[in-house]
Every structure is written in structure tokens, then in C-alpha cells.
Design an enzyme around this catalytic site. Structure first.
Site, PDB file in Angstrom:
ATOM      1  N   HIS A 248       1.692 -63.438  34.843  1.00  0.00           N
ATOM      2  CA  HIS A 248       0.778 -62.397  35.322  1.00  0.00           C
ATOM      3  C   HIS A 248      -0.074 -62.949  36.464  1.00  0.00           C
ATOM      4  CE1 HIS A 248       0.909 -60.502  31.024  1.00  0.00           C
ATOM      5  NE2 HIS A 248       2.000 -60.241  31.728  1.00  0.00           N
TER       6      HIS A 248
ATOM      7  N   ASP B 246       2.125 -58.638  25.803  1.00  0.00           N
ATOM      8  CA  ASP B 246       3.256 -58.505  26.725  1.00  0.00           C
ATOM      9  C   ASP B 246       4.284 -59.606  26.482  1.00  0.00           C
ATOM     10  OD1 ASP B 246       4.799 -57.561  28.866  1.00  0.00           O
ATOM     11  OD2 ASP B 246       3.812 -58.921  30.280  1.00  0.00           O
TER      12      ASP B 246
END
Length: 353
Positions: free
Chosen positions: A199, A295
């Protein structure tokens, strides 16, 4: 009542300092306890203000944010969120022990401030739960590095069959820039193709890939649409885009495209892992590491159900034990181990031991 997160803002720019303070003060679970105009000011105020989290500008006159972190964290392990423009020094600051970073908004772009506001609040919340680690001494972003075999662990060579018939997927978030580096720098140059989703905002992934390429034995680059996954190469998902693994003739390639956030992220680890599970018919390995949220957990479970070997980072060595925890709890993880041990576990699996 839940205790508010006490935040101190450190920035030499009055404009950004006021903006950050206003954004954070508007959050019901965050309290801005004070500010500092430079690192020296911060050092004087921290003992009195006792913040839970610092936001820190990297580029400041006098004592830089990086040197400040090196002095602060050994005696005051406070989680630090960097607030920075597009700058290589961010990675030096993360190496020095900062937990995460947010890119300063581009006021010329629509919605830039709104996105910054949302991201900053999320990162501060994640940092308040983070485990601070003392920084590792690495070459700075501006120091030339000769690419030699620097892996500190000696592994037996893998067969050509293993190299050509395996794809490794890695996913991480908060604390992951350094965790992914810690794994990759201890792998040999001869490895199966590796795809990574970390990310990270647009712009920073290219610089991150360049940094990894300088330090690691493997070749590392920011992925471009159509790149072939091949032995010895690590592809980093570009910030702001989703990266998928697809079959293309005799090869496997990546598709990188603009798209909606999945599991709250673009790039999303779930997207990467799910497409590996669905599209890759050869040997598969999935590794999920430190990060806030969930995630990648569902995607890793799909990989395991599709026959992949999966590794999860353990709680003790995660900056934030979120993503690996969820993956472990839903049965997506074959082996849970420490960050330092991930390269050995991976290589033993690939070698069939």
C-alpha cells in the site's frame, strides 16, 4: 469512553502545520496536544506533551527528520507518521524507524486535500496501535551502492524447473516497506518471479522499487502493464492502480490498470492474490506481512485453496498485526513465522525440504 489518540504535529511550514492540526482536531477520536516548528522544538516539547503519535515533516531546516528519528526512537519509541512531498528521503526516514507516511496534498488537484485528510486520520489511527522498531542502518537514498551478492543467508541453488514454474506473491501495508525489503534483501539473485503489492501512493512506488533494486540481489522495478513475470525479477504494483496476474500465451504477465479500490486500497493485496489463485496453474506461494486491516486475507485463502503454500508474518515481528492476523484466523496461512525467518521458510519450501 475510549481514550483519544494524543498527537503532536512537527512541521516547519505554518501552512501545513495548521492544516494538519485542523484535520486531526476534527476527528472525534484524536486530540492534538501541541506542535513543534522544527526537530529541536519537538525534542524540548515531547517530555511535557507525552504524545501517542507524532506527525513529522522529513525535510526541515537544522536537524532533519531522519536524524531526529535516529536520536528520538532509541529512548522514546513513539510511533511516527511522516508527512512528506514526493521525496526519496521518506524511505531513509522509514528505515530510521518511522511507522508510515502520507503524501502532502497537491492543492492544484481536485479532491487532493480530502484524500489527504482521510488518509492522514487513518494512518494516525494505525500508528497508535503500531509497534515501533529501532531503525536499521542502510545506505541512504543518495549513497551509491554496488549491486553484489549481499544476502546474509547462504541458500542452496534452486533448480531451473523451480525457477521457471513458480510465482511468489507478497502483500503488506503499515510497516511493509521495510518488512518487504528485509525479506527481499536476504534472497539470492536466482529466484522465481515475484510480484508485490505494498500500500503506497502514486509516485512513491517507482522510487521504492529503485531503492529495493539498489539494495537487493534481485532486479526490482515498478510494474508496467504487460510486464512478464520471470525468474530474478520483482515487480512492484504501481501506486493508485490495481495489479493482476494473468496468463499470456506461454508466460504470466501483470495487468496494471486504474480501478476502484478493493478492500479499501489501490493497489489491493486481495486483487493480486485472488488473480494468482484464479489464473496461475503453476506452483504458487503467497506471503502476507505487517499491515492494518484485512486486505489480502481473503485473497490468500483463495490461494491456499488453489494449492498455494502460504506464509504469514507473526504478531511479535509485525509493526501492525492486522492483515496477517485476519489471514491466520480464517485459515489462509500454512506457516506463521517471524520476519527474519520468512526467507528461510520460503527457500526450504522451494527446495522441497
Amino acid at each position: 469512553m475510549n481514550k483519544k489518540i494524543k498527537v503532536m504535529v512537527v512541521d516547519d511550514s505554518n501552512l501545513f502545520r495548521q492544516m494538519i492540526m485542523q484535520i486531526l482536531a476534527s476527528q472525534s477520536d484524536i486530540e492534538v496536544v501541541g506542535y513543534a516548528i522544527n526537530a529541536y522544538d519537538a525534542k524540548n516539547k515531547i517530555p511535557q506533551l507525552k504524545p501517542d503519535v507524532l506527525t513529522l515533516d522529513v525535510e526541515m531546516p537544522g536537524l532533519s527528520g531522519i536524524d531526529f528519528l535516529k536520536q528520538l526512537l532509541p529512548t522514546n519509541p513513539i510511533p511516527v507518521v511522516l508527512v512528506s512531498s514526493l521525496n526519496l528521503s521518506v524511505f531513509d526516514a522509514l528505515s530510521a524507524g518511522a511507522v508510515d507516511f502520507v503524501r502532502k496534498p497537491d492543492m492544484s488537484k481536485r479532491n487532493s486535500k480530502d484524500i489527504f485528510s482521510q488518509t492522514l486520520a487513518l494512518k494516525v489511527r494505525a500508528a497508535s496501535k503500531a509497534k515501533v522498531r529501532i531503525g536499521v542502518q542502510r545506505p541512504s537514498a543518495s549513497t551509491p551502492v554496488t549491486k553484489t551478492n549481499r544476502a546474509s543467508i547462504a541458500f542452496p541453488s534452486l533448480s531451473r524447473t523451480v525457477l521457471d514454474s513458480t510465482i511468489i506473491g507478497i502483500g503488506a501495508s503499515t510497516g511493509g516497506t521495510e518488512a518487504t525489503l528485509a525479506v527481499l534483501e536476504n534472497l539470492p539473485a536466482q529466484m522465481p518471479g515475484i510480484v508485490v503489492t505494498q500500500h503506497m501512493p502514486e509516485g512513491f512506488t517507482a522510487m521504492y522499487a529503485q531503492r529495493l533494486n539498489r539494495i537487493c540481489n534481485l532486479e526490482v522495478k515498478e510494474a508496467q502493464n504487460g510486464d512478464v513475470i520471470r525468474p530474478g525479477l520483482v515487480l512492484i504494483a504501481p501506486g493508485g492502480k490495481q495489479m493482476e496476474v494473468v496468463r499470456s500465451g506461454r508466460n504470466y504477465t501483470v495487468q496494471c490498470h486504474l480501478g476502484a479500490k478493493v478492500s479499501g486500497h489501490a493497489p489491493s493485496v486481495d486483487v493480486l492474490f485472488s488473480t494468482i489463485a484464479k489464473n496461475v496453474a503453476i506452483r504458487k506461494v503467497g506471503i502476507i506481512m505487517t499491515g492494518m486491516g484485512s486486505d489480502g486475507a481473503e485473497g490468500l485463502l483463495k490461494m491456499r485453496k488453489a494449492g498455494a503454500y502460504t506464509i504469514g508474518q507473526d504478531k511479535e515481528t509485525c509493526v501492525v498485526y492486522g492483515m496477517p492476523m485476519v489471514a491466520y484466523k480464517i485459515g489462509a496461512v500454512c506457516t506463521q513465522t517471524s520476519l527474519d525467518n520468512i526467507p528461510s521458510v520460503l527457500m526450504q519450501h522451494l527446495a522441497g525440504k
